[in-house]
Design a protein around this motif. Sequence first.
Motif, PDB file in Angstrom:
ATOM      1  N   PRO A 163       0.832  -1.211   0.000  1.00 32.15           N
ATOM      2  CA  PRO A 163       0.000   0.000   0.000  1.00 32.15           C
ATOM      3  C   PRO A 163       0.868   1.262   0.000  1.00 32.15           C
ATOM      4  N   ILE A 164       0.553   2.192  -0.911  1.00 28.01           N
ATOM      5  CA  ILE A 164       1.215   3.496  -0.919  1.00 28.01           C
ATOM      6  C   ILE A 164       0.180   4.584  -1.184  1.00 28.01           C
ATOM      7  N   HIS A 165       0.502   5.780  -0.719  1.00 31.71           N
ATOM      8  CA  HIS A 165      -0.346   6.950  -0.913  1.00 31.71           C
ATOM      9  C   HIS A 165       0.417   7.938  -1.791  1.00 31.71           C
ATOM     10  N   VAL A 166      -0.218   8.412  -2.849  1.00 27.46           N
ATOM     11  CA  VAL A 166       0.448   9.306  -3.798  1.00 27.46           C
ATOM     12  C   VAL A 166      -0.334  10.611  -3.923  1.00 27.46           C
ATOM     13  N   PHE A 167       0.384  11.724  -3.849  1.00 27.17           N
ATOM     14  CA  PHE A 167      -0.193  13.051  -4.065  1.00 27.17           C
ATOM     15  C   PHE A 167       0.437  13.645  -5.321  1.00 27.17           C
ATOM     16  N   VAL A 168      -0.396  14.157  -6.231  1.00 29.34           N
ATOM     17  CA  VAL A 168       0.100  14.834  -7.430  1.00 29.34           C
ATOM     18  C   VAL A 168      -0.337  16.292  -7.360  1.00 29.34           C
ATOM     19  N   ASN A 169       0.644  17.194  -7.434  1.00 31.84           N
ATOM     20  CA  ASN A 169       0.403  18.620  -7.200  1.00 31.84           C
ATOM     21  C   ASN A 169       0.802  19.488  -8.391  1.00 31.84           C
ATOM     22  N   HIS A 170       0.135  20.615  -8.535  1.00 34.57           N
ATOM     23  CA  HIS A 170       0.584  21.695  -9.404  1.00 34.57           C
ATOM     24  C   HIS A 170       0.171  22.988  -8.720  1.00 34.57           C
ATOM     25  N   TRP A 171       1.075  23.496  -7.898  1.00 35.46           N
ATOM     26  CA  TRP A 171       0.749  24.652  -7.064  1.00 35.46           C
ATOM     27  C   TRP A 171       0.731  25.947  -7.884  1.00 35.46           C
TER      28      TRP A 171
ATOM     29  N   PRO B 237       2.365   4.660   7.297  1.00 38.51           N
ATOM     30  CA  PRO B 237       2.021   4.603   5.866  1.00 38.51           C
ATOM     31  C   PRO B 237       3.171   5.082   4.974  1.00 38.51           C
ATOM     32  N   HIS B 238       3.251   4.504   3.777  1.00 37.96           N
ATOM     33  CA  HIS B 238       4.236   4.918   2.780  1.00 37.96           C
ATOM     34  C   HIS B 238       3.607   5.978   1.874  1.00 37.96           C
ATOM     35  N   ILE B 239       4.255   7.133   1.810  1.00 37.90           N
ATOM     36  CA  ILE B 239       3.669   8.306   1.152  1.00 37.90           C
ATOM     37  C   ILE B 239       4.644   8.889   0.143  1.00 37.90           C
ATOM     38  N   ILE B 240       4.123   9.254  -1.031  1.00 38.64           N
ATOM     39  CA  ILE B 240       4.916   9.925  -2.066  1.00 38.64           C
ATOM     40  C   ILE B 240       4.181  11.196  -2.476  1.00 38.64           C
ATOM     41  N   ILE B 241       4.878  12.330  -2.427  1.00 38.57           N
ATOM     42  CA  ILE B 241       4.311  13.623  -2.817  1.00 38.57           C
ATOM     43  C   ILE B 241       5.110  14.135  -4.003  1.00 38.57           C
ATOM     44  N   MET B 242       4.451  14.319  -5.132  1.00 41.10           N
ATOM     45  CA  MET B 242       5.156  14.761  -6.330  1.00 41.10           C
ATOM     46  C   MET B 242       4.432  15.940  -6.953  1.00 41.10           C
ATOM     47  N   GLY B 243       5.136  16.663  -7.837  1.00 39.77           N
ATOM     48  CA  GLY B 243       4.450  17.713  -8.557  1.00 39.77           C
ATOM     49  C   GLY B 243       5.346  18.839  -9.015  1.00 39.77           C
ATOM     50  N   ASP B 244       4.700  19.782  -9.683  1.00 34.85           N
ATOM     51  CA  ASP B 244       5.304  21.076 -10.005  1.00 34.85           C
ATOM     52  C   ASP B 244       4.831  22.017  -8.911  1.00 34.85           C
ATOM     53  N   PHE B 245       5.727  22.296  -7.956  1.00 31.90           N
ATOM     54  CA  PHE B 245       5.358  23.086  -6.790  1.00 31.90           C
ATOM     55  C   PHE B 245       5.523  24.590  -7.029  1.00 31.90           C
ATOM     56  N   ASN B 246       6.087  24.974  -8.169  1.00 31.35           N
ATOM     57  CA  ASN B 246       6.393  26.371  -8.447  1.00 31.35           C
ATOM     58  C   ASN B 246       7.213  27.006  -7.324  1.00 31.35           C
ATOM     59  N   ASP B 247       7.888  26.175  -6.593  1.00 27.88           N
ATOM     60  CA  ASP B 247       8.839  26.577  -5.554  1.00 27.88           C
ATOM     61  C   ASP B 247       9.979  25.565  -5.562  1.00 27.88           C
ATOM     62  N   ASP B 248      11.141  25.990  -5.110  1.00 25.68           N
ATOM     63  CA  ASP B 248      12.300  25.115  -5.018  1.00 25.68           C
ATOM     64  C   ASP B 248      12.269  24.316  -3.711  1.00 25.68           C
ATOM     65  N   PRO B 249      13.126  23.305  -3.576  1.00 24.08           N
ATOM     66  CA  PRO B 249      13.122  22.490  -2.354  1.00 24.08           C
ATOM     67  C   PRO B 249      13.336  23.282  -1.070  1.00 24.08           C
ATOM     68  N   THR B 250      14.076  24.394  -1.163  1.00 21.19           N
ATOM     69  CA  THR B 250      14.354  25.175   0.045  1.00 21.19           C
ATOM     70  C   THR B 250      13.368  26.317   0.250  1.00 21.19           C
ATOM     71  N   SER B 251      12.382  26.456  -0.616  1.00 23.74           N
ATOM     72  CA  SER B 251      11.391  27.520  -0.464  1.00 23.74           C
ATOM     73  C   SER B 251      10.546  27.291   0.788  1.00 23.74           C
ATOM     74  N   THR B 252      10.020  28.389   1.321  1.00 20.88           N
ATOM     75  CA  THR B 252       9.279  28.344   2.588  1.00 20.88           C
ATOM     76  C   THR B 252       8.111  27.374   2.546  1.00 20.88           C
ATOM     77  N   SER B 253       7.363  27.363   1.445  1.00 25.31           N
ATOM     78  CA  SER B 253       6.179  26.512   1.386  1.00 25.31           C
ATOM     79  C   SER B 253       6.529  25.052   1.635  1.00 25.31           C
ATOM     80  N   ILE B 254       7.611  24.598   1.040  1.00 26.02           N
ATOM     81  CA  ILE B 254       8.010  23.200   1.176  1.00 26.02           C
ATOM     82  C   ILE B 254       8.785  22.954   2.462  1.00 26.02           C
TER      83      ILE B 254
END
Length: 320
Positions: free
Chosen positions: A159-167, A202-219
């Motif tokens: 079982p895995i949980h996947v989130f697909v984002n486009h912020w 739970p095993h979770i994967i969050i992917m997407g175009d976040f329109n922010d970099d890995p070090t941005s505040t939102s992430i």
Amino acid sequence: MTPKKNIRKYHTIAFYNLENLFDTEDDKYVLDDDFLPNSDRNWTPKRYEKKIYKLGAAIASLGPEEAQNAPVILGVAEVENKKVLRDLIASKKLAEFEYDFVHYNSPDERGIDVGLLYQTEYFEVLESESIPILLYNEEGQRDFTRDTLYVKGLLNNEPIHVFVNHWSSRRDGADETAYKRIKAAETVREKINYIQLQEDDPHIIIMGDFNDDPTSTSISDYLMDTDLYNPMEKLLTLYSGSLNYKGEWNLFDQIIFSTNFFDYKKRTHSFASADIFDEYFLTQWKGRYKGNPFRTYAGRKYLGGYSDHFPVYIQLKFND
């Protein structure tokens, strides 16, 4: 889903912003006027078919060579509807992989959504939902944007949980629009917290175009916690990323996962590697923008490329 006798050892999980994958038909409910045969962009059936073929070819080869397979799970952004996804998975280079997909129409004014493609041999969908990002302007009116797609399924029976984002984009300024991406991060984090209350580890994967970099505040401040790991932090440099804007690289396209993917247990998956898929054939080959993603359009000028983003991926190892 029944267990397989000769299961592959490595599996690619990927994300790809497909850069305005619109069909050529007018949808009166969305702003698709720029992508019609009689528009300034002259978005003809021939151009649409060429893009479908090219994207299919890119996806078929996406990932490290040792996987010897197309991605078993692929999140996508900037797709207009189910039709374009059906055309994509039926395209010449992808048909053999027997993909299916999950897609919901979002309230985004541009008419672009996210979706999840998956190889039915390896992944079984158990449940899915479209999670709205509730944004409001100063007058209290709803600011519509892409929903986040949530899918729970079985990857080789795990079982895995996947989130697909486009912020939300930075079009009106990174600082001015930061609150929108923070709201998206909070929304996803709330769902993760809920899942963790319902399930043990739970095993979770969050992917997407976040329109922010890995070090941005939102992430870094609103999504990440000790339970998550972002391998993309190490991939952004002055010379590489998933998109280039005015000569500077960004890594808006990311795949983040729960830290239990570092654990080793039989019949589960462990993290093996992560990378940007910036192969030469996906790049601009010459000129001022040499090395950048070879895009379909530059403004209203047709270039005939793949996308203005490179795909990103992680590789999971199946512990047999």
